[in-house]
Write an enzyme that holds these catalytic residues in place. Structure first.
Site, PDB file in Angstrom:
ATOM      1  N   PHE A   1       0.849  -1.192   0.000  1.00 16.18           N
ATOM      2  CA  PHE A   1       0.000   0.000   0.000  1.00 16.18           C
ATOM      3  C   PHE A   1       0.882   1.238   0.000  1.00 16.18           C
ATOM      4  O   PHE A   1       1.708   1.419   0.888  1.00 16.18           O
ATOM      5  CB  PHE A   1      -0.942   0.019   1.204  1.00 16.18           C
ATOM      6  CG  PHE A   1      -1.995   1.085   1.072  1.00 16.18           C
ATOM      7  CD1 PHE A   1      -3.139   0.851   0.323  1.00 16.18           C
ATOM      8  CD2 PHE A   1      -1.814   2.331   1.663  1.00 16.18           C
ATOM      9  CE1 PHE A   1      -4.104   1.852   0.175  1.00 16.18           C
ATOM     10  CE2 PHE A   1      -2.775   3.331   1.511  1.00 16.18           C
ATOM     11  CZ  PHE A   1      -3.920   3.086   0.769  1.00 16.18           C
TER      12      PHE A   1
ATOM     13  N   ARG B   1      -1.455  12.826   0.847  1.00 21.23           N
ATOM     14  CA  ARG B   1      -1.381  13.196  -0.571  1.00 21.23           C
ATOM     15  C   ARG B   1      -0.269  14.209  -0.827  1.00 21.23           C
ATOM     16  O   ARG B   1       0.264  14.301  -1.924  1.00 21.23           O
ATOM     17  CB  ARG B   1      -2.708  13.817  -1.043  1.00 21.23           C
ATOM     18  CG  ARG B   1      -3.884  12.849  -1.080  1.00 21.23           C
ATOM     19  CD  ARG B   1      -5.018  13.477  -1.898  1.00 21.23           C
ATOM     20  NE  ARG B   1      -6.310  12.871  -1.613  1.00 21.23           N
ATOM     21  CZ  ARG B   1      -6.802  11.809  -2.240  1.00 21.23           C
ATOM     22  NH1 ARG B   1      -6.094  11.199  -3.155  1.00 21.23           N
ATOM     23  NH2 ARG B   1      -8.004  11.353  -1.944  1.00 21.23           N
TER      24      ARG B   1
HETATM   25  C1  PRP Z   1      -7.357   5.169  -6.612  1.00 20.85           C
HETATM   26  C2  PRP Z   1      -6.504   5.583  -7.805  1.00 20.85           C
HETATM   27  C3  PRP Z   1      -7.168   4.916  -8.964  1.00 20.85           C
HETATM   28  C4  PRP Z   1      -7.775   3.672  -8.363  1.00 20.85           C
HETATM   29  C5  PRP Z   1      -6.930   2.496  -8.699  1.00 20.85           C
HETATM   30  O1  PRP Z   1      -8.411   6.065  -6.494  1.00 20.85           O
HETATM   31  O2  PRP Z   1      -6.456   6.969  -7.945  1.00 20.85           O
HETATM   32  O3  PRP Z   1      -8.168   5.735  -9.533  1.00 20.85           O
HETATM   33  O4  PRP Z   1      -7.804   3.867  -6.939  1.00 20.85           O
HETATM   34  O5  PRP Z   1      -7.371   1.334  -8.071  1.00 20.85           O
HETATM   35  P1  PRP Z   1      -7.940   0.047  -8.827  1.00 20.85           P
HETATM   36  O6  PRP Z   1      -6.996  -0.280  -9.958  1.00 20.85           O
HETATM   37  O7  PRP Z   1      -7.939  -1.000  -7.758  1.00 20.85           O
HETATM   38  O8  PRP Z   1      -9.307   0.370  -9.324  1.00 20.85           O
HETATM   39  P2  PRP Z   1      -9.301   6.187  -5.159  1.00 20.85           P
HETATM   40  O9  PRP Z   1     -10.592   5.486  -5.361  1.00 20.85           O
HETATM   41  O10 PRP Z   1      -8.465   5.814  -3.990  1.00 20.85           O
HETATM   42  O11 PRP Z   1      -9.677   7.710  -5.092  1.00 20.85           O
HETATM   43  P3  PRP Z   1      -8.713   8.980  -5.007  1.00 20.85           P
HETATM   44  O12 PRP Z   1      -7.965   9.026  -6.309  1.00 20.85           O
HETATM   45  O13 PRP Z   1      -9.658  10.114  -4.841  1.00 20.85           O
HETATM   46  O14 PRP Z   1      -7.798   8.807  -3.827  1.00 20.85           O
END
Ligand code: PRP
Length: 172
Positions: A149, A162
């Site tokens: 992670f 972030r």
């Molecule tokens: C994260 C990242 C991608 C997604 C990837 O977004 O920015 O969009 O997860 O994960 P996956 O391949 O398992 O789908 P998140 O939903 O954490 O939102 P954020 O970008 O607002 O932090």
């Protein structure tokens, strides 16, 4: 921060992103590129990337959420903000911070493909192939990382971290 350890430092990030920008520009030649930043995670990467691509670049944002807190994906993809403009006839490049399970990228490819872009590709700063649940083509990758992670440089844990200038591994 006791729970984090640096995986990719600032210098390595900037160096790789500069190369990625050149790779992307050379792929598209002189054509305009519509970079679609996937919020929120890609905001820092997108800002650095568009400055090294050069030439004609449009910037659009898509709000998407697939993680609802914690360190695990829920597998549920939700659009929180759509594009401001049509993308038909444009070379579109989805800009992600990370492709993890692949569920978000796969969903976005299907969502945008039907809007008639001239081409549709994905650029992700980080690629975590060890956690893939669905096959998705990541056309431009910054770094391939192990199944850990990560936070920083746009990536969060419960909305924190972030603002770290580097990518760190988070261990609970
Ligand atoms: C994260 C990242 C991608 C997604 C990837 O977004 O920015 O969009 O997860 O994960 P996956 O391949 O398992 O789908 P998140 O939903 O954490 O939102 P954020 O970008 O607002 O932090």
């Amino acid at each position: 921060m006791s729970n984090t350890r640096v995986l990719i430092n600032e210098e390595a990030l900037q160096e790789r992103i500069a190369t990625l920008g050149r790779e992307i520009r050379s792929h598209y030649g002189d054509e305009p590129i519509t970079c679609i930043g996937v919020l929120k995670g890609s905001f820092i990467f997108l800002a650095d990337l568009v400055r090294v691509i050069g030439g004609d670049v449009r910037v659009e944002f898509l709000g998407v959420s697939s993680y609802h807190g914690g360190t695990r994906s829920t597998g549920v993809v939700r659009i929180t903000q759509d594009l401001k403009h049509p993308i038909d006839g444009q070379h579109c490049l989805i800009v992600e911070d990370i492709v993890d399970t692949g569920l978000t990228a796969d969903y976005l490819m299907r969502l945008l493909a039907v809007r008639g872009p001239r081409s549709l590709k994905i650029c992700s700063l980080l690629d975590k192939p060890g956690n893939r649940e669905i096959e998705v083509p990541v056309d431009f990758v910054g770094f391939t990382i192990p199944d850990e992670f990560v936070v920083g440089y746009g990536l969060d844990l419960n909305e924190l971290y972030r603002n770290l200038p580097h990518i760190s591994v988070y261990t609970p």
